[in-house]
Design an enzyme around this catalytic site. Structure first.
Site, mmCIF file in Angstrom:
data_model
loop_
_atom_site.group_PDB
_atom_site.id
_atom_site.type_symbol
_atom_site.label_atom_id
_atom_site.label_comp_id
_atom_site.label_asym_id
_atom_site.label_seq_id
_atom_site.Cartn_x
_atom_site.Cartn_y
_atom_site.Cartn_z
ATOM 1 N N HIS A 30 0.854 -1.186 0.000
ATOM 2 C CA HIS A 30 0.000 0.000 0.000
ATOM 3 C C HIS A 30 0.894 1.242 0.000
ATOM 4 O O HIS A 30 2.126 1.139 -0.078
ATOM 5 C CB HIS A 30 -0.956 -0.005 1.204
ATOM 6 C CG HIS A 30 -0.291 -0.236 2.527
ATOM 7 N ND1 HIS A 30 0.596 0.665 3.089
ATOM 8 C CD2 HIS A 30 -0.370 -1.268 3.410
ATOM 9 C CE1 HIS A 30 1.001 0.216 4.260
ATOM 10 N NE2 HIS A 30 0.442 -0.972 4.472
ATOM 11 N N HIS A 33 3.973 1.356 2.341
ATOM 12 C CA HIS A 33 5.151 0.622 1.869
ATOM 13 C C HIS A 33 5.897 1.431 0.807
ATOM 14 O O HIS A 33 7.134 1.521 0.820
ATOM 15 C CB HIS A 33 4.746 -0.724 1.245
ATOM 16 C CG HIS A 33 4.174 -1.711 2.204
ATOM 17 N ND1 HIS A 33 2.878 -2.134 2.126
ATOM 18 C CD2 HIS A 33 4.732 -2.382 3.242
ATOM 19 C CE1 HIS A 33 2.649 -3.026 3.079
ATOM 20 N NE2 HIS A 33 3.754 -3.190 3.773
ATOM 21 N N LYS A 148 7.137 2.911 11.309
ATOM 22 C CA LYS A 148 6.827 3.073 12.728
ATOM 23 C C LYS A 148 5.492 2.442 13.115
ATOM 24 O O LYS A 148 5.227 2.269 14.303
ATOM 25 C CB LYS A 148 6.775 4.561 13.089
ATOM 26 C CG LYS A 148 8.119 5.231 13.226
ATOM 27 C CD LYS A 148 7.949 6.656 13.735
ATOM 28 C CE LYS A 148 9.269 7.369 13.899
ATOM 29 N NZ LYS A 148 9.088 8.748 14.399
ATOM 30 N N ASP A 150 4.576 -0.560 12.950
ATOM 31 C CA ASP A 150 4.935 -1.742 13.751
ATOM 32 C C ASP A 150 6.007 -1.302 14.740
ATOM 33 O O ASP A 150 7.183 -1.640 14.612
ATOM 34 C CB ASP A 150 5.424 -2.861 12.839
ATOM 35 C CG ASP A 150 4.335 -3.331 11.889
ATOM 36 O OD1 ASP A 150 3.368 -3.942 12.369
ATOM 37 O OD2 ASP A 150 4.438 -3.068 10.676
ATOM 38 N N GLN A 153 8.104 -3.876 16.743
ATOM 39 C CA GLN A 153 8.971 -4.576 15.798
ATOM 40 C C GLN A 153 10.186 -3.732 15.450
ATOM 41 O O GLN A 153 11.320 -4.226 15.407
ATOM 42 C CB GLN A 153 8.191 -4.909 14.535
ATOM 43 C CG GLN A 153 9.037 -5.462 13.396
ATOM 44 C CD GLN A 153 8.207 -5.772 12.174
ATOM 45 O OE1 GLN A 153 7.546 -6.799 12.126
ATOM 46 N NE2 GLN A 153 8.233 -4.888 11.181
ATOM 47 N N SER A 185 -2.596 -0.518 6.421
ATOM 48 C CA SER A 185 -2.147 -1.862 6.786
ATOM 49 C C SER A 185 -2.563 -2.832 5.697
ATOM 50 O O SER A 185 -3.640 -2.682 5.092
ATOM 51 C CB SER A 185 -2.762 -2.291 8.118
ATOM 52 O OG SER A 185 -2.555 -3.670 8.361
ATOM 53 N N SER A 186 -1.739 -3.840 5.464
ATOM 54 C CA SER A 186 -2.098 -4.862 4.491
ATOM 55 C C SER A 186 -3.360 -5.605 4.907
ATOM 56 O O SER A 186 -4.085 -6.139 4.054
ATOM 57 C CB SER A 186 -0.938 -5.853 4.329
ATOM 58 O OG SER A 186 0.188 -5.206 3.791
ATOM 59 N N ARG A 187 -3.655 -5.652 6.190
ATOM 60 C CA ARG A 187 -4.828 -6.379 6.668
ATOM 61 C C ARG A 187 -6.108 -5.549 6.590
ATOM 62 O O ARG A 187 -7.193 -6.069 6.872
ATOM 63 C CB ARG A 187 -4.592 -6.888 8.088
ATOM 64 C CG ARG A 187 -3.598 -8.053 8.150
ATOM 65 C CD ARG A 187 -3.492 -8.639 9.552
ATOM 66 N NE ARG A 187 -2.790 -9.909 9.556
ATOM 67 C CZ ARG A 187 -1.478 -10.054 9.770
ATOM 68 N NH1 ARG A 187 -0.730 -8.978 9.968
ATOM 69 N NH2 ARG A 187 -0.922 -11.244 9.774
#
Length: 284
Positions: A30, A33, A148, A150, A153, A185-187
């Site tokens: 998206h 990214h 940021k 995540d 992570q 988010s990819s989700r």
């Protein structure tokens, strides 16, 4: 844009370069990214993106098999963003044998928050990132860009690079949001229409929690816990299943002390809306 499927092909493609700039992803790209790829471009002499859905960081009940894979769209977006090399290994290329050697991050950082609700998650993340670093940056070092969004992570990877003395600079990219404030988010593609309209409530809850701290920057442990409970209850009343909504120190994600002032804090949250688990954070 060159596409490398094997580690050998990747290393051959990168042989002429001295300092790659690397953006690791799991695909289904998206605008967030793509912003990381654009941020990476001036940081090295070749821009590399990886697409690899890493089985090691999914729990048995999570969405590894159904995780969205959008290869053609991903390639088109990366090419438009000026990515030079796409590393897209098959599972057998990156894990040609069972990955019995794994990276176990410091439990004081990795076993809280996301690590508490997704046990083993950061072992899987750290292991695959270490392996990707070895493939992309192992010969020369370079720069790696992580978002940021995540947040935990990002901190785990920074500490891993520091403790292993890797010749890699970790650069953070800001969270990109939709017009209503929902973190990309990819989700998000799992959300139905009504869920998508409701999803912004997570970022709003974090904003409200941060605002309480701005008005009273030394609330004490009991007051802070009461604010967090109110935020969790408010989301539950809207049909969410929250895992956590909390304020922590940016430096190490521990609970703030009375001397910690806004400017050194981050509000973090994770909650399930229907079948979709969303995470977000807000530095303040």
């Amino acid at each position: 844009m060159l596409i490398a499927r094997s580690v050998a092909d990747l290393r051959q493609a990168l042989a002429p370069y001295r300092r790659p700039a690397f953006v690791p992803t799991m695909g289904n790209l998206h605008d967030g990214h793509i912003a990381l790829v654009r941020q990476a471009r001036p940081l090295g002499d070749v821009t590399v993106t990886s697409i690899f859905v890493n089985r090691l960081q999914f729990l048995p009940h999570e969405d590894f098999d159904s995780y969205p894979r959008t290869w053609e769209s991903d390639c088109a977006q990366l090419q438009g963003a000026g990515c030079d090399v796409l590393f897209a290994p098959r599972e057998a290329d990156l894990y040609p044998e069972p990955q019995t050697f794994k990276v176990h991050p410091d439990p004081r950082l990795a076993d809280m928050l996301e690590g508490h609700f997704r046990p083993g998650f950061f072992v899987g993340v750290s292991t695959v990132v270490m392996k990707l670093f070895a493939c992309v940056l192992g010969a020369t070092g370079g720069t790696a860009v992580f978002g940021k969004k995540d947040y935990q992570q990002l901190m785990v990877i920074r500490h891993m690079v520091q403790q292993f003395a890797l010749p890699i600079e970790i650069v953070a990219g800001e969270t990109h949001r939709a017009a209503d404030g929902l973190a990309l988010s990819s989700r998000n593609c799992y959300l139905g229409l009504q869920e998508r309209q409701e999803a912004v409530a997570l970022s709003q809850a974090l904003q409200q929690l941060a605002q309480r701290w701005r008005h009273d920057p030394a609330p004490g442990a009991e007051q802070a816990a009461a604010w967090e409970k109110q935020a969790l209850d408010a989301l539950r009343s809207r049909g969410w299943q929250p895992d956590y909504l909390t304020v922590r120190r940016r430096a190490d994600l521990t609970a703030p002390s009375p001397q910690d002032m806004p400017g050194a804090l981050v509000a973090l949250g994770a909650a399930r809306l229907g079948a979709t688990r969303l995470i977000d954070n807000l530095e303040f």
